[in-house]
Design a protein around this motif. Sequence first.
Motif, short mmCIF file in Angstrom:
data_model
loop_
_atom_site.label_atom_id
_atom_site.label_comp_id
_atom_site.label_asym_id
_atom_site.label_seq_id
_atom_site.Cartn_x
_atom_site.Cartn_y
_atom_site.Cartn_z
N ILE A 119 35.31 51.74 32.79
CA ILE A 119 35.32 51.37 34.02
C ILE A 119 35.14 52.17 35.04
CG2 ILE A 119 36.29 49.39 35.48
CD1 ILE A 119 36.74 47.81 32.10
N ALA A 120 36.91 52.84 34.88
CA ALA A 120 36.93 53.78 36.67
C ALA A 120 36.05 54.75 36.63
CB ALA A 120 38.41 54.85 36.36
N PHE A 121 35.46 55.23 35.88
CA PHE A 121 34.03 56.49 35.76
C PHE A 121 32.65 55.62 36.64
CE2 PHE A 121 31.27 58.03 33.03
CZ PHE A 121 30.19 59.08 33.81
N PHE A 122 32.77 54.32 36.14
CA PHE A 122 31.52 54.09 36.28
C PHE A 122 31.98 53.26 37.21
CE2 PHE A 122 30.11 53.81 31.96
CZ PHE A 122 28.63 53.38 31.98
N GLY A 123 33.12 52.60 38.16
CA GLY A 123 33.03 52.62 38.73
C GLY A 123 32.69 53.38 40.12
N LEU A 124 33.20 54.57 39.94
CA LEU A 124 32.82 55.79 41.13
C LEU A 124 31.33 55.84 41.25
CD1 LEU A 124 35.64 57.33 42.21
CD2 LEU A 124 34.61 59.31 39.99
N ALA A 125 30.92 56.29 39.98
CA ALA A 125 29.57 56.21 40.01
C ALA A 125 28.75 55.47 41.14
CB ALA A 125 29.00 56.49 38.82
N LEU A 126 29.53 53.71 41.00
CA LEU A 126 28.41 52.60 41.38
C LEU A 126 29.24 53.16 42.96
CD1 LEU A 126 29.09 49.95 39.70
CD2 LEU A 126 26.72 50.77 40.58
N LEU A 127 30.51 53.56 43.26
CA LEU A 127 31.50 52.81 44.56
C LEU A 127 30.47 54.22 45.46
CD1 LEU A 127 33.62 53.11 46.46
CD2 LEU A 127 34.70 55.40 45.64
N SER A 128 29.58 55.69 44.54
CA SER A 128 29.25 56.75 45.83
C SER A 128 27.40 56.02 46.03
CB SER A 128 28.04 58.16 44.55
OG SER A 128 27.47 57.38 43.68
N TYR A 129 26.87 55.01 46.23
CA TYR A 129 25.64 54.29 46.12
C TYR A 129 26.17 53.80 47.97
CZ TYR A 129 23.08 54.98 42.28
OH TYR A 129 21.74 54.73 41.79
N VAL A 130 27.31 53.29 48.12
CA VAL A 130 28.03 52.69 49.34
C VAL A 130 28.39 53.93 50.12
CG1 VAL A 130 27.89 50.39 48.95
CG2 VAL A 130 29.83 51.35 48.55
N TRP A 131 29.78 54.57 49.35
CA TRP A 131 30.75 55.39 50.41
C TRP A 131 30.53 56.93 49.39
CZ3 TRP A 131 35.38 57.04 49.47
CH2 TRP A 131 36.16 57.26 50.12
N SER A 132 30.97 57.85 50.09
CA SER A 132 31.89 59.12 49.71
C SER A 132 32.37 59.55 51.09
CB SER A 132 30.35 59.87 49.04
OG SER A 132 30.21 61.08 50.53
N PRO A 133 33.68 60.97 51.01
CA PRO A 133 34.52 60.95 51.91
C PRO A 133 33.66 61.55 52.90
CG PRO A 133 34.87 60.86 49.87
CD PRO A 133 34.28 60.56 48.88
N HIS A 134 32.72 62.59 52.22
CA HIS A 134 31.70 63.62 52.95
C HIS A 134 30.86 63.62 52.32
CE1 HIS A 134 35.20 64.73 55.33
NE2 HIS A 134 36.28 64.74 53.72
N PRO A 135 29.36 63.80 53.70
CA PRO A 135 28.23 63.61 52.56
C PRO A 135 28.48 65.23 51.54
CG PRO A 135 27.56 63.59 55.37
CD PRO A 135 29.33 63.49 55.19
N ILE A 136 27.97 64.93 50.64
CA ILE A 136 27.59 66.65 49.84
C ILE A 136 26.90 67.49 50.30
CG2 ILE A 136 28.33 65.43 48.21
CD1 ILE A 136 26.07 65.53 46.53
N GLU A 137 25.93 66.76 51.92
CA GLU A 137 24.79 67.82 52.01
C GLU A 137 25.05 69.08 52.96
OE1 GLU A 137 23.82 65.16 51.88
OE2 GLU A 137 22.81 64.30 49.71
N ASN A 138 26.81 68.83 53.81
CA ASN A 138 27.45 68.25 54.99
C ASN A 138 27.58 70.60 54.50
OD1 ASN A 138 26.37 67.84 56.36
ND2 ASN A 138 28.55 67.17 56.73
N ILE A 139 27.11 71.69 54.66
CA ILE A 139 27.38 73.14 55.10
C ILE A 139 28.42 73.15 55.70
CG2 ILE A 139 26.85 75.01 54.28
CD1 ILE A 139 24.64 74.24 52.23
#
Lengths: 282, 317
Positions: free
Chosen positions: A26-46
């Motif tokens: 459940i934690a793993f699925f929650g993490l993945a779902l979370l990525s749709y609405v929020w992530s700490p930093h955009p991963i394209e940010n170089i």
Amino acid sequence: MYERFVEVFSHGMKNRNFVAGGIITIAFFGLALLSYVWSPHPIENINISDKLLSPNAKYLLGTDHFGRDILSMLIMGAKNSIIVAFVAIGIGLGIGVPLGLVAASQRGWTDEFIMRFNDFTLAFPSLISAIMITAIMGPGAVNSIIAIGIFNIPVFARVVRGAALNIWKKEFILAALSSGKSKTRISIEHVLPNTSSVLIVQATIQFAIGILAEAGLSYLGLGTQPPAASWGKMLNEAQTFLHFAPQLAIYPGMAIALTVLGLNLFGDGLRDVLDPKLRRNR
Amino acid sequence: MKIFLFKRLITMIITLLVASSVVFFVLEILPGDPAAVMLGINAEADTLAALRAELGLDKPIAVRYLGWLGDLVQGDLGISYTYDVPVSELIMERVILSFPLAVLSMILSTLIAIPLGIIAASNHSKPMDFLVMIFSQLGIAIPNFWFALLLIIFFSVFMGVLPAGGFAGWEAGMIPALSSLLLPTIALALPQAAILTRVTRSSLLEVLKEDYIRTAQAKGSSLRRTLWRHALRNAMIPVVTIMGLQFSFLLAGTIIIENVFYLPGIGRLIFQAIAQRDLIVVKNLVILLAASVIVINFIVDMLYAVIDPRLRGTQNV
């Protein structure tokens, strides 16, 4: 349906594997779902000036050689793994289950043909074939899904056939036959629902295998392509920096191992709960 | 028994033929002309045509398939496009690394798994059993290439005692060669050992439920004696089967580990050959690996029938 769910759940709460595996899953699925609405930093940010930082207040797990936030990449990687494994299971179920049902209901030559084809697919070392498939069609997430999915087909076909053969011996099938129902209809209306618990358990196991396979392919550079994040690719990139940033190789591997462990435990627990007769000494 | 053997033999030959044709035709549809790859982009049209004729690429597909099959049976694997040496030579060069690697990891995983499986089964449902099962679950969940990286971090980066990659070669002596194979062996053995531990444990527990075990114990045989004299031998049948399967997959499964450690073995050869479109190497290697799996399956089936006569007639169950 609802009652059955409650029954499974209340039995499950007494099962150690079911609970531990369930929480991790459940934690793993929650993490993945979370990525749709929020992530700490955009991963394209170089952000080269922030490269290879140790964990700090801004970047909770530090940054990689491009200055990308590791935590954000792990979260996006969870989403990526889930999508690949999910669709690969869909391919396996969609093609394997009908094949298994046909083999069990027809028997004879059809059965022999399907099962020999199964054996033949299983005889190929799956990783080599997956590498061949991605090499033929080009690397990428979609092609690695297909490569992994193809090897789910014989697994589900075999499992469904085995379960279905037992159900065909039951009296209620004889009753359905004598009331004039066709074999196809019986397969769909009576056999398939009775194989659902084996299928669910097998799907959890294949899910874990799919995640490992995706990580392996993207480690080799054949799976998910940049800028999308994938755990296997993160490990591949980390290998260059083992001497001065070994922590980069720790997190993605822990994510893979924990997820696979959770799914396997959950699958074991689920098998014990859904069908005590299937219980093996594991 | 003869009929059973005959039936299985025919099935095996058909499977081998299907496997070879799938490999051949799938690789035929690969984009990229081998002749063009060999000559580069500046090649003249007539040089290309000449090379295609020399390689036999201008013949019909069925003729080429049968020709390949004929050569394969005679042990002629052709010449590699990119390395320009016989494929059989190329494979032999690599096998002397991959085969010992597979054997060593098989030995290591057996040495870990069988004792652990026995300990777990004889302490069923006790803390020791629980610990062994945790080891096994972890071993299955940890991807071997990540485990390999952890080993490199610990033994090469921090301790500096073992090489992080590369192969010293057998001619450099046993010690340097084996020390460059040590970490790959451990990395490969872990998941195998985890699975084998589970199989040993569950098979032993299954046997311990049998009537003859109860009889032995009722006659006063100690747990240890019952285990060694009666249970273990019967429990080994599934264990040996899994080991047979694991071995053929180990040969193929080295592909990632050989890449982690930059080892010039079969796995790396096949990976590079695919990248370089060296089709003749790819198709011969893949078919040899698939054939070894099919033949090992056949042998295991035969051994089963020899050991347990009840299995001979139950093809369709």
